[in-house]
Design a protein around this motif. Sequence first.
Motif, PDB file in Angstrom:
ATOM      1  N   TYR A 178      37.802  32.658  38.328  1.00  0.00           N
ATOM      2  CA  TYR A 178      38.882  31.965  39.030  1.00  0.00           C
ATOM      3  C   TYR A 178      39.216  32.685  40.340  1.00  0.00           C
ATOM      4  O   TYR A 178      39.563  32.063  41.343  1.00  0.00           O
ATOM      5  N   PHE A 193      38.540  31.244  44.343  1.00  0.00           N
ATOM      6  CA  PHE A 193      39.602  31.238  45.340  1.00  0.00           C
ATOM      7  C   PHE A 193      39.154  31.937  46.614  1.00  0.00           C
ATOM      8  O   PHE A 193      39.428  31.491  47.731  1.00  0.00           O
ATOM      9  N   SER A 251      40.025  27.375  42.170  1.00  0.00           N
ATOM     10  CA  SER A 251      40.375  28.530  41.357  1.00  0.00           C
ATOM     11  C   SER A 251      40.927  28.097  40.002  1.00  0.00           C
ATOM     12  O   SER A 251      40.548  28.621  38.958  1.00  0.00           O
ATOM     13  N   GLY A 306      47.451  30.384  43.266  1.00  0.00           N
ATOM     14  CA  GLY A 306      46.209  31.136  43.323  1.00  0.00           C
ATOM     15  C   GLY A 306      46.451  32.612  43.116  1.00  0.00           C
ATOM     16  O   GLY A 306      47.583  33.078  42.966  1.00  0.00           O
TER      17      GLY A 306
END
Length: 524
Positions: free
Chosen positions: A90, A94, A106, A487
């Motif tokens: 993830y 991002f 993400s 994020g």
Amino acid sequence: MDKHEDDLDLEARGYSREMPRQFSTFSLVALSFSLTCTWSGTGSSIGISLNDASAAGTIWSLPVAALMTAFLSAGVAELASAYPVAGAQYYWAFCVASKDWRTFASYMNGWLSILGWWLASGAACNFIASLILSIVILWYPDYEIQNWQQWLVYIGLVWFAVALNVFGSQLLPLYNRFNFIISCVTLTATTITLFVCSRHNNAPPKWTFGDATNSTGWQSDGLAFLLAISNAVYAFLGTDCGAHVCEEIRDPAKNTPKVIMYPVLIGVATAFPFACACMNAITDMDAVLNAPSGLPLIQIYYQSTGSKAASSVLLALFAFCFFGCTVGNGTTCSRTIWAVSRDNMLPFSKVWATVNPRFQMPLNALCLTGTVVSLYGLIFLGSSTAFSAMVGAAVIFLQTSCALPQAIILWRGRDILPERPFSLGRYGFAINLIAVIWVVLLDILSCFPTEMPVTKENMNYVSVVSVGLTGIVLALYLFAKRGKYLGPRMPNELNHGDICHVSEGQGFDDGAWADHSESFSKKE
């Protein structure tokens, strides 16, 4: 790099160290080896490969699957070296995605990884439960396994793995080293036993290495072999394990790539001779494919040794080694959930983002994993076919989560990556391209029916499960997390805010991400 510098580097990425760096490179390689457990994974799915492409397909699909996994893992190792953070997929998505899409990429990739680990954990526990009950059937042929009995064994294994991760948290490096040694000894002893015991009554070498009979019902032998390869990939799942535990090792940017790549090499080196020994031991193919317990491996052991006692001992040792995979799944998945929850990705993230001060591990995240995997096992009570479909979805989710950041890099250009100790250099584009194409093909193959003609009983529901779970995650993002999930916490961004670089002395940009902590503290 000493411990202090490791912590400074992590702080520059927006996080403070919360867990001890207790793993050495070897102990983390041992964890990754135990989790991928390639030779055991080969044994667990050997019946499917035999049906797809007979003995030769079972054997020769392994080096092909290993090669393609190596391409995918090399791209993962490079990303882990560039961004050594426990959230792994993830976080990478991002960092490499454009500003307009990085939050969504993400979020989705983080969930793909978590779902994959949950489903893989369930698959491992269910297979070990089958191993235990198949030993009973070997001794008592009239005994019929009931789904609820297998589920109870399954539940016991899930929570025993949880207990080991909690109460033995500080002994995990030692446990994984021990399991690595025991696994190597068991593999060696089993392989020698199978070859020696079947030396006077073994399959002809021509059949062992040359027979690729297609029993799937598909007219194309090439497609049948591809299905065998896709089945062999299951034995190599989990090579990204080290990336999720990288905050517990020293100099992670340098050492994590080793932890990712070594198990692939060790895996094929151990699985190939084991598969050869198993194929050499087969004297009655029909009996193997129609084993009373539904587990071909125990029938192979019995045909080789001719002894119930010897077969039971070998299978018990096999189950013990495979249980290390379950423990490793719990370790890895708990770290993944903890890492993404630090950035408010999951519902009730504050609960899962805590590290228990006594056990020095993410206890809540681990208990969440145990609970979800237990509930997921209830599906087996209603339909073993549906349960198998969710197991197949683990391959899609885990492999896709590793390939997605590489696909973004191909789209945007490899120059978006920062300097890193492990770089693919001029081969990077080709390796990333092969990895992405392979995963796309694998995702398609995983949805194919394994037998023709298709019936309600043999239908492959992996596509239904994959689309359904992805749809649930997408709905969760649209209706609950969009605008709240910002994020990962990022350092000061360079190059017009388009690259996630971290350099010495560079810190977390509190002003740019002031809303992050506020969002995290909102009531779920």
